[in-house]
Motif scaffolding. Sequence first.
Motif, PDB file in Angstrom:
ATOM      1  N   UNK A   1       0.879  -1.159   0.000  1.00  0.00           N
ATOM      2  CA  UNK A   1       0.000   0.000   0.000  1.00  0.00           C
ATOM      3  C   UNK A   1       0.927   1.222   0.000  1.00  0.00           C
ATOM      4  N   UNK A   2       0.410   2.377   0.280  1.00  0.00           N
ATOM      5  CA  UNK A   2       1.221   3.589   0.235  1.00  0.00           C
ATOM      6  C   UNK A   2       2.393   3.527   1.217  1.00  0.00           C
ATOM      7  N   UNK A   3       3.541   4.067   0.803  1.00  0.00           N
ATOM      8  CA  UNK A   3       4.674   4.177   1.716  1.00  0.00           C
ATOM      9  C   UNK A   3       4.355   5.198   2.798  1.00  0.00           C
ATOM     10  N   UNK A   4       3.999   6.432   2.398  1.00  0.00           N
ATOM     11  CA  UNK A   4       3.523   7.457   3.327  1.00  0.00           C
ATOM     12  C   UNK A   4       2.156   7.910   2.844  1.00  0.00           C
TER      13      UNK A   4
ATOM     14  N   UNK B   1       5.812  17.457   5.792  1.00  0.00           N
ATOM     15  CA  UNK B   1       6.971  17.754   4.969  1.00  0.00           C
ATOM     16  C   UNK B   1       7.817  16.498   4.899  1.00  0.00           C
ATOM     17  N   UNK B   2       7.904  15.914   3.718  1.00  0.00           N
ATOM     18  CA  UNK B   2       8.712  14.729   3.466  1.00  0.00           C
ATOM     19  C   UNK B   2      10.025  15.206   2.875  1.00  0.00           C
ATOM     20  N   UNK B   3      11.123  15.039   3.613  1.00  0.00           N
ATOM     21  CA  UNK B   3      12.401  15.596   3.186  1.00  0.00           C
ATOM     22  C   UNK B   3      13.500  14.544   3.298  1.00  0.00           C
ATOM     23  N   UNK B   4      14.316  14.438   2.250  1.00  0.00           N
ATOM     24  CA  UNK B   4      15.440  13.520   2.213  1.00  0.00           C
ATOM     25  C   UNK B   4      15.012  12.098   2.579  1.00  0.00           C
ATOM     26  N   UNK B   5      14.007  11.624   1.860  1.00  0.00           N
ATOM     27  CA  UNK B   5      13.496  10.270   2.057  1.00  0.00           C
ATOM     28  C   UNK B   5      13.658   9.457   0.784  1.00  0.00           C
ATOM     29  N   UNK B   6      13.641   8.125   0.937  1.00  0.00           N
ATOM     30  CA  UNK B   6      13.738   7.203  -0.189  1.00  0.00           C
ATOM     31  C   UNK B   6      12.598   6.198  -0.077  1.00  0.00           C
ATOM     32  N   UNK B   7      11.832   6.038  -1.157  1.00  0.00           N
ATOM     33  CA  UNK B   7      10.756   5.047  -1.193  1.00  0.00           C
ATOM     34  C   UNK B   7      10.839   4.297  -2.510  1.00  0.00           C
ATOM     35  N   UNK B   8      10.666   2.978  -2.453  1.00  0.00           N
ATOM     36  CA  UNK B   8      10.833   2.171  -3.658  1.00  0.00           C
ATOM     37  C   UNK B   8       9.856   1.008  -3.678  1.00  0.00           C
ATOM     38  N   UNK B   9       9.337   0.726  -4.886  1.00  0.00           N
ATOM     39  CA  UNK B   9       8.604  -0.506  -5.172  1.00  0.00           C
ATOM     40  C   UNK B   9       7.452  -0.758  -4.201  1.00  0.00           C
ATOM     41  N   UNK B  10       6.686   0.297  -3.936  1.00  0.00           N
ATOM     42  CA  UNK B  10       5.465   0.175  -3.146  1.00  0.00           C
ATOM     43  C   UNK B  10       4.255   0.263  -4.078  1.00  0.00           C
ATOM     44  N   UNK B  11       3.083  -0.082  -3.560  1.00  0.00           N
ATOM     45  CA  UNK B  11       1.876  -0.073  -4.380  1.00  0.00           C
ATOM     46  C   UNK B  11       1.015   1.140  -4.013  1.00  0.00           C
TER      47      UNK B  11
ATOM     48  N   UNK C   1       7.089  17.671  -0.642  1.00  0.00           N
ATOM     49  CA  UNK C   1       8.075  16.605  -0.790  1.00  0.00           C
ATOM     50  C   UNK C   1       9.323  17.255  -1.351  1.00  0.00           C
ATOM     51  N   UNK C   2      10.439  17.174  -0.632  1.00  0.00           N
ATOM     52  CA  UNK C   2      11.661  17.828  -1.069  1.00  0.00           C
ATOM     53  C   UNK C   2      12.858  16.884  -0.941  1.00  0.00           C
ATOM     54  N   UNK C   3      13.810  17.021  -1.863  1.00  0.00           N
ATOM     55  CA  UNK C   3      15.111  16.339  -1.784  1.00  0.00           C
ATOM     56  C   UNK C   3      14.970  14.834  -1.576  1.00  0.00           C
ATOM     57  N   UNK C   4      13.954  14.251  -2.192  1.00  0.00           N
ATOM     58  CA  UNK C   4      13.623  12.840  -1.976  1.00  0.00           C
ATOM     59  C   UNK C   4      13.562  12.089  -3.296  1.00  0.00           C
ATOM     60  N   UNK C   5      13.552  10.760  -3.205  1.00  0.00           N
ATOM     61  CA  UNK C   5      13.536   9.922  -4.394  1.00  0.00           C
ATOM     62  C   UNK C   5      12.431   8.884  -4.325  1.00  0.00           C
ATOM     63  N   UNK C   6      11.969   8.514  -5.505  1.00  0.00           N
ATOM     64  CA  UNK C   6      11.089   7.363  -5.688  1.00  0.00           C
ATOM     65  C   UNK C   6      11.716   6.481  -6.755  1.00  0.00           C
ATOM     66  N   UNK C   7      11.732   5.178  -6.514  1.00  0.00           N
ATOM     67  CA  UNK C   7      12.245   4.226  -7.498  1.00  0.00           C
ATOM     68  C   UNK C   7      11.253   3.098  -7.683  1.00  0.00           C
ATOM     69  N   UNK C   8      10.873   2.855  -8.925  1.00  0.00           N
ATOM     70  CA  UNK C   8      10.114   1.663  -9.301  1.00  0.00           C
ATOM     71  C   UNK C   8      10.935   0.980 -10.383  1.00  0.00           C
TER      72      UNK C   8
END
Length: 312
Positions: free
Chosen positions: A171-174, A188-198, A211-218
């Motif tokens: 489900x959602x990461x955040x 405020x989501x800052x300097x976070x990493x989230x990957x391969x969530x639904x 959302x700042x300075x953060x990444x998403x990877x799929x």
Amino acid sequence: MAQQPRTTDASNMANTDSNTSLTRRSYVQSLAAVATAAVSVGATGAAAADEQYEVIEAEGQTVTISDGETWENKLIDMTTGGDITVIAEGTDWTVRNVGFHGENTSGAGSATFGVADTGGATSTVENVYLGDGSDSQNASGTGHGQTGFWVNPDHSGHIDFRNLNIQGFADNAIYASAPGNAGGGTVHIDECFAANCYVSHYRLATEGSRVTNSSVLVDGEGFEGRGIWAWAPGTVEVEGCQIEMNGANTAIDAGANGNGTTVVVSDTDYDDAAGVAEHDGSSVQLDSDVGTDPEAFVPDGVPTSAEEAASE
């Protein structure tokens, strides 16, 4: 300790989920009310030999954190086959330096963290590792899986999320959109990493949320949820992010359930093959410094293991 399933995203691209549904909130509140299942901030556990952190074996317990309290330097052992739920509500509370070792084993429709600042002040979540993901119970293609962080609709203050690593959740990461049409609190989501969530990785709704300075990877190694999903009323800001979708789903998705919003994007790269979507009169405003050649990264300070998170 699973809740009843919420109204679903029937598919990755559907917009059928109700942002005002209180089923997840009811789940959080009901857990907090079960005193026999809860432990205080000083949760019992085995201290590490070097006393850098406390090891807590997941056994179906609930940890409750309230006004002004800090819960820190914990390593949660999920290899027990049990579960743990962390409820942080009230105001001016802090969760930091917490690592989860092993896959989350709770059933569909629940959340590892249920959080809200209900006093109009600022609370903090920082340096948390949830990178080992969920087990097969959460592998549903309907989005009825485990959420990393669920922000209660009653959230009226502000929460800073910093240096989080969340991967492989069904489900959602955040999941922070519920206060948009309820308590009105910001995140405020800052300097976070989230990957391969639904469903989505970062989901917001309230004006002033960022959302700042953060990444998403799929990258095909798990679920293929949206990169950032902005609900009404907004406006939601995205700055300094890398959204690498490898053509899956939608990089930035705006609006749902007949309600539009605005997303302002700057100094960000997103996957053009995944693209942006504007529903129900929404607007995704791309500044001139926005590109389409993303390279997802783990920001400095984000823990890459449970032990690293707990020992900070």
